[in-house]
Design a protein around this motif. Structure first.
Motif, PDB file in Angstrom:
ATOM      1  N   MET A  48       0.618  -1.037  -0.181  1.00  0.00           N
ATOM      2  CA  MET A  48      -0.426  -0.448  -0.222  1.00  0.00           C
ATOM      3  C   MET A  48       1.028   1.536  -0.261  1.00  0.00           C
ATOM      4  N   LYS A  49       0.430   2.574  -0.392  1.00  0.00           N
ATOM      5  CA  LYS A  49       0.988   3.487  -1.219  1.00  0.00           C
ATOM      6  C   LYS A  49       0.431   4.684  -0.732  1.00  0.00           C
ATOM      7  N   PRO A  50       1.016   5.607   0.117  1.00  0.00           N
ATOM      8  CA  PRO A  50      -0.413   7.114   0.688  1.00  0.00           C
ATOM      9  C   PRO A  50      -0.542   8.017  -0.040  1.00  0.00           C
ATOM     10  N   PRO A  95      -3.440   4.670   8.046  1.00  0.00           N
ATOM     11  CA  PRO A  95      -2.596   5.587   8.769  1.00  0.00           C
ATOM     12  C   PRO A  95      -2.355   4.839  10.040  1.00  0.00           C
ATOM     13  N   ARG A  96      -2.827   3.748   9.943  1.00  0.00           N
ATOM     14  CA  ARG A  96      -3.157   2.453  11.936  1.00  0.00           C
ATOM     15  C   ARG A  96      -2.952   2.853  12.629  1.00  0.00           C
ATOM     16  N   ARG A  97      -4.829   3.653  12.132  1.00  0.00           N
ATOM     17  CA  ARG A  97      -5.010   4.409  13.905  1.00  0.00           C
ATOM     18  C   ARG A  97      -5.893   3.296  13.772  1.00  0.00           C
ATOM     19  N   ALA A  98      -6.175   2.921  16.472  1.00  0.00           N
ATOM     20  CA  ALA A  98      -6.950   2.739  16.657  1.00  0.00           C
ATOM     21  C   ALA A  98      -8.036   3.089  16.055  1.00  0.00           C
ATOM     22  N   ALA A  99      -9.519   2.361  15.574  1.00  0.00           N
ATOM     23  CA  ALA A  99     -10.605   3.419  15.130  1.00  0.00           C
ATOM     24  C   ALA A  99     -11.701   2.172  14.803  1.00  0.00           C
ATOM     25  N   LEU A 106      -9.662  11.024   2.969  1.00  0.00           N
ATOM     26  CA  LEU A 106      -9.114  12.076   2.903  1.00  0.00           C
ATOM     27  C   LEU A 106      -8.621  12.159   3.987  1.00  0.00           C
ATOM     28  N   VAL A 107      -8.825  12.010   5.313  1.00  0.00           N
ATOM     29  CA  VAL A 107      -8.436  11.980   6.639  1.00  0.00           C
ATOM     30  C   VAL A 107      -7.034  11.007   6.637  1.00  0.00           C
ATOM     31  N   SER A 108      -7.831   9.701   6.477  1.00  0.00           N
ATOM     32  CA  SER A 108      -6.441   8.502   6.907  1.00  0.00           C
ATOM     33  C   SER A 108      -5.294   8.944   5.480  1.00  0.00           C
ATOM     34  N   ALA A 109      -5.485   9.935   4.493  1.00  0.00           N
ATOM     35  CA  ALA A 109      -4.615   9.597   3.523  1.00  0.00           C
ATOM     36  C   ALA A 109      -3.693  10.717   4.233  1.00  0.00           C
ATOM     37  N   HIS A 110      -4.066  11.589   4.673  1.00  0.00           N
ATOM     38  CA  HIS A 110      -3.016  12.963   4.669  1.00  0.00           C
ATOM     39  C   HIS A 110      -2.500  12.613   6.470  1.00  0.00           C
ATOM     40  N   LEU A 111      -3.285  11.664   7.296  1.00  0.00           N
ATOM     41  CA  LEU A 111      -2.456  11.079   8.012  1.00  0.00           C
ATOM     42  C   LEU A 111      -1.223  10.431   7.554  1.00  0.00           C
ATOM     43  N   TRP A 112      -1.840   9.254   6.979  1.00  0.00           N
ATOM     44  CA  TRP A 112      -0.872   8.040   6.086  1.00  0.00           C
ATOM     45  C   TRP A 112       0.388   9.156   5.825  1.00  0.00           C
ATOM     46  N   LEU A 113       0.331   9.461   5.645  1.00  0.00           N
ATOM     47  CA  LEU A 113       1.443  10.904   4.394  1.00  0.00           C
ATOM     48  C   LEU A 113       2.582  11.258   5.132  1.00  0.00           C
ATOM     49  N   ALA A 114       1.113  11.937   6.370  1.00  0.00           N
ATOM     50  CA  ALA A 114       2.424  12.500   7.559  1.00  0.00           C
ATOM     51  C   ALA A 114       3.487  11.648   8.394  1.00  0.00           C
ATOM     52  N   GLY A 115       2.760  10.148   8.440  1.00  0.00           N
ATOM     53  CA  GLY A 115       4.103   9.358   8.551  1.00  0.00           C
ATOM     54  C   GLY A 115       3.724   9.223  10.895  1.00  0.00           C
TER      55      GLY A 115
END
Length: 319
Positions: free
Chosen positions: A1-3, A225-229, A310-319
C-alpha cells in the motif's frame, strides 16, 4: 500500500463516478441476468461485505429475499435453483470468496462483481459485472468500494423492475459531492483531521441504512495510517460504545441522518465530547461539514466516506 498513490486514487473519484453514471444511463449492467431470482446472496470479505450488508438490508426492506454473508462463513445459505449469488471481490482473487463459491448450492447462479476483468473469480462465475472503478495503485479498495455500492443499488432497481436512470443520477450527484470535498480540503481537512486524530483513536457512527460508511471509514483509518478506529450504528452506540466517553479522550465522527441521535447527545453533550458531524447538524459538534447533495440519503451513502478517506490519506502521508 502506498499513501501518495492512495491520495491520487481518491482524487480520481469524481471522474470515475461520472464515467460509471454514463455507463448506467447507457445500459442496465444486470440486464444479462436472464431470470428473476427468488433469493439473493451477496458474499465477500472486508469492505465488499460492508457494501453488501447495506444493499441486502435495502432489498429486504422492499420485499426481496436477500442476505449478505462473509465468504469465510461456514453457514452460507443452502439455497439452490432460483438463487442468485453475487460474489464480490475487487481484485477477483480473494481466497475466502473463491472458496465460498465451492460451497454454495450447485444449482444457484453465480455472478462475479469485480474490478478485475479476467481474474480468477470471473472464471468461476456464470458471468461478470465490472465495477468500472479503474486501477487503484494505492492498494486500497476506495473507488471499488464506492462502485460496489452503486452497482448493488443498480441490482436493487433491476430486481424491482425499475430503470437504473435514478441510480445514475445519484452516482452523478455523488461525483459532484466528491469533487466539492476534494476541492475544499484546505478549508476543512486540517481542522477535521486534528479533531479526529486523538490519542485513543477515533470512533465512527452512521445510521443502519448507511452502516457501511462507518465501517469503511474505520477501516480506512486502520488500514492506512494504522490508527485505532471503531465503527458503530448510531442507535446502537448508546448500548455498546458510549462507555469510553467517560474515561478516554473520545473522538467521534458522526454521519448525519439517524433518528436516534438523541441517544448520542445524551452523553456527548454533558461530557463535552469531541464530535465531527458530516452531512447534517448535530448539537454540540466541534465541527460540522456540509457538502452539495448531503440532504439525499443515497448521495450520502456514496459520498460521505471520502471524508474519512482523505483524513486517513493525509495522516498516512504525515507518517
Amino acid at each position: 500500500m502506498k499513501p501518495a498513490e492512495f491520495l491520487a486514487d481518491l482524487q480520481r473519484k469524481p471522474e470515475a463516478l461520472q464515467h460509471l453514471a454514463e455507463g448506467l444511463r447507457a445500459a442496465d449492467p444486470w440486464a444479462g441476468l436472464g431470470f428473476l431470482p427468488e433469493r439473493v446472496v451477496l458474499v465477500g470479505m472486508g469492505s465488499s461485505t460492508y457494501a453488501a450488508g447495506v444493499a441486502a438490508a435495502r432489498m429486504r426492506a422492499r420485499g426481496l429475499v436477500a442476505v449478505a454473508e462473509l465468504a469465510s462463513s461456514d453457514l452460507l445459505p443452502a439455497w439452490g435453483a432460483g438463487t442468485l449469488v453475487v460474489a464480490i471481490s475487487a481484485t477477483g482473487g480473494s481466497k475466502e470468496t473463491l472458496d465460498a463459491l465451492g460451497r454454495v448450492h450447485p444449482d444457484a447462479t453465480v455472478v462475479a462483481l469485480t474490478n478485475t476483468p479476467g481474474s480468477t473469480i470471473t472464471q468461476r462465475a456464470s458471468w461478470t459485472v465490472d465495477l468500472e472503478a479503474g486501477p487503484e495503485p494505492g492498494g486500497v479498495a476506495c473507488r471499488s468500494f464506492q462502485h460496489t455500492l452503486a452497482l448493488l443499488l443498480a441490482l436493487e432497481a433491476h430486481l424491482l423492475g425499475e430503470p437504473v436512470d435514478a441510480v445514475a443520477d445519484t452516482v452523478s450527484a455523488a461525483a459532484e459531492a466528491s469533487s466539492y470535498l476534494l476541492s475544499t480540503w484546505g478549508d476543512w481537512g486540517p481542522t477535521v483531521t486534528g479533531l479526529l486524530d486523538g490519542p485513543a483513536g477515533a470512533h465512527v457512527v452512521a445510521p443502519a441504512r448507511r452502516l457501511s460508511s462507518a465501517q469503511q471509514s474505520a477501516l480506512m483509518l486502520r488500514e492506512g495510517p494504522r490508527r485505532a478506529a471503531v465503527a458503530c450504528e448510531a442507535g446502537d452506540w448508546a448500548h455498546v460504545d458510549v462507555y469510553l466517553t467517560k474515561n478516554t479522550d473520545y473522538r467521534l465522527l458522526s454521519y448525519a441522518g439517524s433518528a436516534w441521535d438523541d441517544g448520542i447527545l445524551e452523553w456527548t453533550l454533558p461530557r463535552s465530547t469531541t464530535v465531527v458531524s458530516v452531512g447534517g447538524e448535530l448539537e454540540g459538534s466541534s465541527y460540522t461539514l456540509r457538502y452539495p447533495g448531503d440532504t439525499d440519503d443515497d448521495v450520502r451513502l456514496l459520498s460521505e466516506v471520502l471524508v474519512a478517506e482523505l483524513v486517513s490519506a493525509h495522516l498516512w502521508l504525515a507518517g
